[in-house]
Enzyme design. Structure first.
Site, PDB file in Angstrom:
ATOM      1  N   CYS A   1       0.828  -1.221   0.000  1.00  0.00           N
ATOM      2  CA  CYS A   1       0.000   0.000   0.000  1.00  0.00           C
ATOM      3  C   CYS A   1       0.855   1.261   0.000  1.00  0.00           C
ATOM      4  CB  CYS A   1      -0.930   0.004   1.208  1.00  0.00           C
ATOM      5  SG  CYS A   1      -1.895  -1.484   1.349  1.00  0.00           S
TER       6      CYS A   1
ATOM      7  N   HIS B   1      -9.293   3.259  -1.530  1.00  0.00           N
ATOM      8  CA  HIS B   1      -7.889   2.844  -1.402  1.00  0.00           C
ATOM      9  C   HIS B   1      -7.497   1.840  -2.496  1.00  0.00           C
ATOM     10  CE1 HIS B   1      -4.075   1.926   0.302  1.00  0.00           C
ATOM     11  NE2 HIS B   1      -4.425   0.949   1.103  1.00  0.00           N
TER      12      HIS B   1
HETATM   13  N1  COA Z   1     -16.840   1.471   3.854  1.00  0.00           N
HETATM   14  C1  COA Z   1     -18.127   1.775   3.562  1.00  0.00           C
HETATM   15  N2  COA Z   1     -18.931   0.965   2.863  1.00  0.00           N
HETATM   16  C2  COA Z   1     -18.403  -0.167   2.415  1.00  0.00           C
HETATM   17  C3  COA Z   1     -17.070  -0.536   2.665  1.00  0.00           C
HETATM   18  C4  COA Z   1     -16.283   0.328   3.404  1.00  0.00           C
HETATM   19  N3  COA Z   1     -15.013   0.041   3.705  1.00  0.00           N
HETATM   20  N4  COA Z   1     -16.829  -1.730   2.088  1.00  0.00           N
HETATM   21  C5  COA Z   1     -17.977  -2.092   1.493  1.00  0.00           C
HETATM   22  N5  COA Z   1     -18.914  -1.153   1.699  1.00  0.00           N
HETATM   23  C6  COA Z   1     -20.297  -1.182   1.279  1.00  0.00           C
HETATM   24  C7  COA Z   1     -20.415  -1.620  -0.162  1.00  0.00           C
HETATM   25  O1  COA Z   1     -20.492  -0.526  -1.035  1.00  0.00           O
HETATM   26  C8  COA Z   1     -21.707  -2.395  -0.106  1.00  0.00           C
HETATM   27  O2  COA Z   1     -22.786  -1.479  -0.137  1.00  0.00           O
HETATM   28  P1  COA Z   1     -24.094  -1.814  -0.991  1.00  0.00           P
HETATM   29  O3  COA Z   1     -24.639  -3.076  -0.361  1.00  0.00           O
HETATM   30  O4  COA Z   1     -24.951  -0.595  -0.804  1.00  0.00           O
HETATM   31  O5  COA Z   1     -23.622  -2.035  -2.394  1.00  0.00           O
HETATM   32  C9  COA Z   1     -21.716  -3.034   1.277  1.00  0.00           C
HETATM   33  O6  COA Z   1     -20.915  -2.175   2.072  1.00  0.00           O
HETATM   34  C10 COA Z   1     -21.196  -4.442   1.302  1.00  0.00           C
HETATM   35  O7  COA Z   1     -20.029  -4.464   0.512  1.00  0.00           O
HETATM   36  P2  COA Z   1     -19.169  -5.761   0.280  1.00  0.00           P
HETATM   37  O8  COA Z   1     -18.271  -5.516  -0.894  1.00  0.00           O
HETATM   38  O9  COA Z   1     -20.056  -6.989   0.274  1.00  0.00           O
HETATM   39  O10 COA Z   1     -18.292  -5.765   1.590  1.00  0.00           O
HETATM   40  P3  COA Z   1     -17.381  -6.912   2.046  1.00  0.00           P
HETATM   41  O11 COA Z   1     -17.911  -7.372   3.358  1.00  0.00           O
HETATM   42  O12 COA Z   1     -17.190  -7.923   0.981  1.00  0.00           O
HETATM   43  O13 COA Z   1     -15.996  -6.143   2.252  1.00  0.00           O
HETATM   44  C11 COA Z   1     -14.405  -5.246   3.776  1.00  0.00           C
HETATM   45  C12 COA Z   1     -15.858  -5.206   3.274  1.00  0.00           C
HETATM   46  C13 COA Z   1     -14.249  -4.216   4.869  1.00  0.00           C
HETATM   47  C14 COA Z   1     -14.089  -6.643   4.324  1.00  0.00           C
HETATM   48  C15 COA Z   1     -13.460  -4.952   2.570  1.00  0.00           C
HETATM   49  O14 COA Z   1     -13.796  -3.697   2.042  1.00  0.00           O
HETATM   50  C16 COA Z   1     -12.011  -4.992   3.001  1.00  0.00           C
HETATM   51  O15 COA Z   1     -11.410  -6.059   3.075  1.00  0.00           O
HETATM   52  N6  COA Z   1     -11.393  -3.822   3.273  1.00  0.00           N
HETATM   53  C17 COA Z   1     -10.001  -3.770   3.686  1.00  0.00           C
HETATM   54  C18 COA Z   1      -9.109  -3.717   2.490  1.00  0.00           C
HETATM   55  C19 COA Z   1      -7.665  -3.790   2.909  1.00  0.00           C
HETATM   56  O16 COA Z   1      -7.275  -4.597   3.736  1.00  0.00           O
HETATM   57  N7  COA Z   1      -6.811  -2.939   2.330  1.00  0.00           N
HETATM   58  C20 COA Z   1      -5.419  -2.908   2.641  1.00  0.00           C
HETATM   59  C21 COA Z   1      -5.210  -2.129   3.877  1.00  0.00           C
HETATM   60  S1  COA Z   1      -3.614  -2.392   4.570  1.00  0.00           S
END
Ligand code: COA
Length: 374
Positions: free
Chosen positions: A85, A327
């Site tokens: 990242c 991100h």
């Molecule tokens: N913030 C706000 N809304 C979010 C979101 C977030 N971080 N992530 C997903 N959503 C929303 C989506 O738009 C979706 O909305 P909708 O139903 O209206 O379309 C809903 O929440 C569900 O999304 P989905 O893609 O099914 O979520 P998920 O559970 O598969 O993934 C996380 C959510 C947090 C697990 C994923 O975004 C993630 O792994 N984030 C971390 C990424 C990371 O580790 N980056 C590196 C950092 S070091």
């Protein structure tokens, strides 16, 4: 460092979920916007540095240097860099090194990531490449898991409450509301954050940066001028695994990069009024405020509480940060520098800082920028 490296152009794609656009489309859009804002001819670019972490996994594509170069009419030399990242900051740092050595005079720095074509499981697993495959991954940890552990430990040591932590994302979402390039522009209250679905105890959905598509490009030059000068460019490293560190509630790579960047730019921390910091998870922002020296250890949350209440003039993560702006991992560090430049100009402020890290701050890049017109 070389005193005359200027940010002469920049361009972003909106960050989000762009199923209709390819990796190449995103690169093209950001490059075109950067060239347009610089008023340079494309052939004046004599080097391209591309930041990308995941294209082999998410897009079945390597050779990103050549791909980026092929988007310019004269196919200048190009190379790709990766530091998870923190790849964006590494690309900027590499560009500065080429400019300082005079190997190049005008460098296009591009960060791109197209993550949403793969499943969340595949992306989560690929992102774990930013942790140690022998020491961290076998336990089943993902990055939300690693930062969940860090949050729990921080709460134990400093008494941070779940309700206090929720203010961080409320601030980021409020800022993103004004940013047309942000992935999530809805305003959230701290109560919304606390009530969002649990991801990795105690972290909730609205504590987590999302999975995103996007590209950011900027042009750095020693021969073309602008009011925005790069005053420091520093990269540092720490252990890849958090298991090998004496503490997980403070990041040595950030502390060292900040100390070196202040020395290199020859300013005081208090001169810095505009900051983009790496809030991959909300706890990271709290720790960053302490490691960057804006708060004492255990008190990073106070900065966010003050901003939420309108009590501090610090411009912090005006883009919405990683949480709300999105991100696309390797684009983030370059987007941060672009945002800092924008806010320095918009607010006639002299000094700003972009802070980008890779993994759990296994690498860290800090760039300090001066608005010479302020
Ligand atoms: N913030 C706000 N809304 C979010 C979101 C977030 N971080 N992530 C997903 N959503 C929303 C989506 O738009 C979706 O909305 P909708 O139903 O209206 O379309 C809903 O929440 C569900 O999304 P989905 O893609 O099914 O979520 P998920 O559970 O598969 O993934 C996380 C959510 C947090 C697990 C994923 O975004 C993630 O792994 N984030 C971390 C990424 C990371 O580790 N980056 C590196 C950092 S070091």
């Amino acid at each position: 460092m070389e005193k005359n490296i200027y940010l002469v152009g920049s361009g972003l794609t909106p960050f989000g979920e762009w199923w209709g656009e390819s990796l190449r489309d995103l690169m093209e859009e950001a490059i075109a916007a950067a060239l347009k804002s610089s008023h340079l001819n494309a052939t004046e670019i004599d080097m391209v540095i591309v930041a990308n972490m995941l294209a082999e996994v998410t897009n079945n594509q390597s050779g990103l240097g050549a791909l980026a170069s092929s988007l310019l009419p004269h196919h200048p030399p190009a190379l790709r860099v990766e530091s998870a990242c923190g790849s964006g900051a590494l690309a900027l740092h590499t560009a500065c090194a080429f400019l300082e050595s005079k190997r190049a005079k005008t460098v296009l720095v591009l960060g791109v990531e197209k993550m949403t074509d793969a499943s969340v499981d595949a992306v989560s697993q690929a992102l774990m490449g930013a942790a140690d495959s022998e020491l961290d991954a076998p336990s089943g940890l993902t990055f939300p898991g690693i930062f969940g552990l860090i949050t729990r430990r921080y709460m134990h040591e400093f008494g941070l409450t779940r309700e206090q932590l929720s203010v961080v994302s409320a601030v980021h979402h409020r800022n993103a509301h004004e940013n047309p390039f942000a992935q999530f522009r809805q305003k959230l209250t701290p109560e919304d954050v606390t009530a969002s679905p649990l991801v990795s105890d105690p972290l909730r959905l609205f504590d987590c940066s999302p999975i995103s598509d996007g590209a950011a490009a900027c042009i750095l030059s020693t021969i073309h001028k602008s009011p925005l000068r790069i005053a420091a460019s520093q990269m540092t490293s720490d252990t890849l695994s958090i298991t090998e560190r004496p503490t997980i509630v403070s990041f040595k790579a950030t502390r060292e990069a900040m100390s070196r960047a202040l020395k290199e730019s020859d300013i005081d921390r208090s001169d810095i009024k505009v900051v983009e910091t790496h809030d991959c998870f909300s706890i990271a922002s709290v720790i960053n405020m302490e490691d960057l020296g804006f708060a004492k250890q255990g008190e990073g949350i106070r900065i966010y509480e003050d901003i939420y209440a309108g009590r501090t003039p610090l411009f912090l993560n005006n883009s919405g940060g990683l949480k709300a702006c999105g991100h696309p991992v390797a684009a983030t560090g370059i987007k941060q520098l672009i945002e800092v430049g924008k806010y320095l100009k918009d607010t006639s402020t002299q000094w700003g800082l972009a802070h980008n890290f890779g993994g759990a701050a296994a690498s860290c890049g800090i760039h300090i920028m001066e608005n010479t017109n302020a």
